[in-house]
Design an enzyme around this catalytic site. Structure first.
Site, PDB file in Angstrom:
ATOM      1  N   ARG B  49     -19.353  21.016   2.076  1.00 14.89           N
ATOM      2  CA  ARG B  49     -18.445  21.870   1.305  1.00 14.89           C
ATOM      3  C   ARG B  49     -18.977  21.956  -0.118  1.00 14.89           C
ATOM      4  NH1 ARG B  49     -18.023  18.414  -2.318  1.00 14.89           N
ATOM      5  NH2 ARG B  49     -16.336  19.572  -3.270  1.00 14.89           N
ATOM      6  N   GLY B  50     -18.322  22.818  -0.909  1.00 17.66           N
ATOM      7  CA  GLY B  50     -18.842  23.120  -2.239  1.00 17.66           C
ATOM      8  C   GLY B  50     -19.645  24.404  -2.124  1.00 17.66           C
ATOM      9  N   ALA B  51     -19.329  25.396  -2.963  1.00 17.57           N
ATOM     10  CA  ALA B  51     -19.927  26.727  -2.801  1.00 17.57           C
ATOM     11  C   ALA B  51     -21.461  26.685  -2.751  1.00 17.57           C
ATOM     12  CB  ALA B  51     -19.434  27.647  -3.915  1.00 17.57           C
ATOM     13  N   ARG B  84     -16.745  30.179   7.005  1.00 18.06           N
ATOM     14  CA  ARG B  84     -15.856  30.018   5.842  1.00 18.06           C
ATOM     15  C   ARG B  84     -15.685  31.401   5.215  1.00 18.06           C
ATOM     16  NH1 ARG B  84     -15.431  25.064   2.963  1.00 18.06           N
ATOM     17  NH2 ARG B  84     -13.975  26.099   1.593  1.00 18.06           N
ATOM     18  N   GLN B 191     -10.332  14.896  -3.497  1.00 17.85           N
ATOM     19  CA  GLN B 191     -11.798  14.955  -3.620  1.00 17.85           C
ATOM     20  C   GLN B 191     -12.322  14.025  -4.716  1.00 17.85           C
ATOM     21  OE1 GLN B 191      -9.766  17.634  -3.674  1.00 17.85           O
ATOM     22  NE2 GLN B 191     -10.619  19.361  -2.547  1.00 17.85           N
ATOM     23  N   ASP B 232     -14.549  27.809 -10.179  1.00 20.98           N
ATOM     24  CA  ASP B 232     -14.788  28.620  -8.993  1.00 20.98           C
ATOM     25  C   ASP B 232     -15.071  30.065  -9.364  1.00 20.98           C
ATOM     26  OD1 ASP B 232     -14.146  27.055  -6.363  1.00 20.98           O
ATOM     27  OD2 ASP B 232     -12.790  26.333  -7.906  1.00 20.98           O
ATOM     28  N   ASN B 242     -10.208  27.189 -11.463  1.00 21.33           N
ATOM     29  CA  ASN B 242     -10.778  25.971 -10.870  1.00 21.33           C
ATOM     30  C   ASN B 242      -9.655  25.260 -10.119  1.00 21.33           C
ATOM     31  OD1 ASN B 242     -13.002  24.157 -10.469  1.00 21.33           O
ATOM     32  ND2 ASN B 242     -12.042  22.741 -11.904  1.00 21.33           N
ATOM     33  N   LYS B 243     -10.006  24.158  -9.472  1.00 29.80           N
ATOM     34  CA  LYS B 243      -9.067  23.370  -8.671  1.00 29.80           C
ATOM     35  C   LYS B 243      -7.741  23.159  -9.402  1.00 29.80           C
ATOM     36  CE  LYS B 243     -10.194  21.888  -5.485  1.00 29.80           C
ATOM     37  NZ  LYS B 243     -10.210  22.735  -4.301  1.00 29.80           N
TER      38      LYS B 243
END
Lengths: 340, 340
Positions: B49-51, B84, B191, B232, B242-243
């Site tokens: 995961r992670g772009a 995804r 995370q 993001d 962002n998150k």
């Protein structure tokens, strides 16, 4: 309305019925305490928690202790004092019970019931004052879309009545208004989801659960009318120690111009503490952070910082509410006058 | 230094080795992908995961797809795009792979390695710029007591290199300085504990895990030199999505006069978004909040608000750092100039 604890029956044969909070939110199960060892374990295991509720439980426990025999209240009362060694209300309640002149089970039950009833009345008075203050200070419309946000559990499950921070919400609900609430989940121990969301939903109050990190976003969206929390200790200048995360919420509330209220019994004031600096902050076990609900969420052996409380400076508190009324603005002088 | 993914062997017979992030932090286990279905599942299940890391994995996946036969890269590449559906880097990487003129496994592996290497270099450049900026803007002493605080995982596990937000920390660590870090656990998916604390501790960096609600307290104690997060998406005026929890951290940082930096590749800017208002916020499944790590923490059926992201307004961001350098102060004009 949920009840954390109730005495069932008479003094010679009755027992203390606790809602076992260790089983929430999955199971609504009672734990009946017919003797001191059972109650001691229940307090130790957090089946009953919240300072006022622990005090009331210990008071009823003295009835069980006296029935078991021994001098005075019997050795059981001394034993109960060891169940939560930092719980001030526990010692206060036991001291008061020891002062009952003729400590028969009947007389002790009467005193325990009085302690319980006083707590219930205290919650009710806080609820009435906070209900009025919220509408005046925050222009909260108790039937409107904008919500009350609360943190941790200063609710019915922590007291003998309708809670402290939750009290104005229950008052609004009882009046047929439709108060809406955001409950912070309150890591690390998740009391917001396990307890506050549970008791509010069970009472029919519309509650939405959020993670602690989402409070800023719901404030930014204009969805929060006011924040209200309880307090564990309040210094003479109005600085308030409460569950970790409260201080950050107060900063966020100020940034978003959302009123921030603290509701607590007047006995929460500790005038021997001049201000926040004199309130020590307990560090708790790393496992609370690394193992939420027992599941591993961090590498083995990682360093953890886990303060149980933080202190919100008086300057960030819009109003303090006790059973006596409202302190606003919050200052050392206003606190002294309120308690005089 | 941990690696999220590596190609092992040559083009005709090699495979993509992933660190299975679903097994962290308890087990450090690799997942070897010899074919497209295995990789598709791995992306779907968040083993990778992670772009940036997803994009690189998909690029290597095209080698596996081409080996399986079919026209062009084979149907496997199209299939990978469905793993995804919201991952922009995934589509970007697949498009780039499709443009390889003669898509032999050998040529595709060469292009995938180039994508991987470019990402590694991008992380490195962000790390160098952010390392310098942190010392200049925040007076951060990389060997001092005051720590860098980060949120979620914008680390090696999310990229092909040393991460973005974590990059200056690794740069300092490689130079023999002793950077110290606070990792927010980052509810709901944790995370920060599962990934960031894991990768930093494994690299030998001194990291302390905190709950999100403790960030305000550690700032108040003067223990935070600067906050740095990833992003993001960044709008043309510098507002950064962002998150969830990032925005609240930025408010807290401003209150405590702690510099707040955002580190991300320049490709994170979306100039079609003029500002935060045009960035839609995805709502995620209630179970992430009610069932941390699968364990029940809320009453059945409770309402939940679970925004995946929040948006930090440019006014709260001290500096944006990309592989091209530092944007400070953050403004629409400075962003345009930086990207020109």
């Amino acid at each position: 309305m949920i009840s954390a604890l109730d005495w069932i029956g008479d003094a010679p044969t009755g027992f203390l019925r606790l809602l076992d909070q260790t089983r929430l939110p999955e199971e609504h199960v009672h734990l009946d305490c017919h003797d001191v060892p059972t109650l001691w374990q229940a307090i130790k295991r957090l089946s009953v928690r919240g300072a006022p509720a622990i005090g009331i439980a210990a008071a009823y426990g003295c009835v069980l202790a006296a029935r078991a025999g021994g001098p005075g209240l019997g050795p059981g009362a001394d034993h109960l004092a060891t169940s939560r060694p930092t719980a001030v209300n526990l010692f206060w309640a036991l001291d008061r019970m020891r002062r009952v002149p003729s400590p028969t089970p009947q007389a002790l039950l009467q005193e325990a019931r009085a302690i319980h009833e006083e707590d219930r009345a205290m919650c009710r008075a806080i609820g009435e004052h906070a209900f009025a203050a919220l509408q005046q200070i925050s222009a909260w419309n108790p039937s409107g879309d904008r919500r009350i946000l609360t943190h941790c559990n200063a609710g019915a499950l922590a007291t003998g009545g309708i809670g402290t921070a939750t009290a104005p919400i229950y008052v609004a609900h009882e009046r047929g208004l439709r108060p809406r609430v955001f409950a912070d989940e309150t890591r690390p121990l998740l009391q917001g989801g396990r307890l506050t969301a549970y008791e509010l939903a069970r009472a029919g109050v519309e509650v939405t659960l959020i993670c602690d990190s989402m409070a800023a976003q719901v404030m930014r969206e204009g969805r929060v009318a006011a924040v209200i929390t309880g307090a564990d200790r309040i210094a003479a200048n109005g600085d308030a120690a409460n569950k970790i995360g409260t201080y950050g919420l107060a900063v966020l509330a100020q940034h978003h111009r959302v009123p921030f209220l603290v509701a607590a019994p007047s006995t929460t004031f500790d005038l021997t503490c001049p201000d926040a600096l004199s309130i020590p902050i307990e560090q708790r076990d790393a496992a609370e952070v690394t193992h939420p609900l027992g599941r591993c969420a961090a590498p083995r052996g990682v360093s953890v910082y886990n303060p149980a409380f933080d202190v919100t400076p008086a300057a960030l508190i819009t109003a303090l509410v006790t059973e006596r009324g409202v302190i606003q603005p919050v200052s050392r002088e206003a606190v002294a006058q309120h308690l005089a």
